[in-house]
Design an enzyme around this catalytic site. Structure first.
Site: not given
Length: 190
Positions: A67, A70, A88, A92
């Site tokens: 995470d 990226d 993203d 998440d």
């Protein structure tokens, strides 16, 4: 809180970003890898298998690493985009919801604790999104952002105290929600 450490870790994070950028794979690819590993963690939790807390926690930590990767790859390659930011953020939330669902199905905590933890976690994220929409920036505001919450679940879960981990998540998410509401209310210009 962990977001506030990024400045001190910037040189190391840039090296990691450059290393992963050298593969030629896009930031969105690494976002998907992080989601995939988080979903695998959720499945492990959900199976309630022997050593499930250890394996699920380890996978959750690896997911957290990707995470971070990226965003670093996006910054290093200059490929930051609204689409990437959106994916993203959505990935998440999908990952976080799946983790809580896995914990619930695996029977690692009382259902009311899981429900409270996921509700407050999503409200923390919603508070930030709503504030962003009215141009009040909340990154770094609060003691229990997503990274801290998942770190608590992973580490305290690994040592075998998932219910205590969820109690901590409930507390820090509630405090963060209140902090974000106060900061936003103070910064609304009417």
């Amino acid at each position: 809180m962990l977001n506030n450490l990024r400045d001190s870790l910037k040189p190391t994070l840039e090296k990691i970003g450059k290393g992963f950028a050298a593969t030629g794979l896009s930031p969105n690819f690494w976002t998907a890898v992080g989601l995939g590993i988080a979903l695998l963690s959720a499945i492990v939790y959900g199976l309630g298998m022997e050593f499930g807390l250890i394996i699920g926690g380890f996978l959750l930590l690896v997911s957290g690493f990707f995470d971070m990767v990226d965003g670093q790859v996006a910054r290093v390659t200059g490929k930051t985009s609204q689409k990437g930011s959106y994916l993203d953020s959505m990935f998440d939330k999908i990952a976080e919801t799946a983790i809580f669902l896995g914990i619930l199905i695996g029977g690692y905590a009382e259902p009311y604790l899981v429900l409270l933890a996921i509700t407050l976690s999503l409200l923390v994220s919603y508070a930030r999104a709503k504030s962003d929409a009215i141009n009040v920036k909340l990154q770094g505001v609060g003691i229990g952002e997503r990274a801290e919450r998942l770190l608590v679940i992973a580490i305290i879960g690994i040592i075998g105290y998932m219910e205590i981990a969820l109690i901590i998540v409930v507390i820090i998410a509630a405090i963060t929600l209140i902090q974000r509401m106060v900061v936003t209310a103070k910064n609304i210009k009417e």
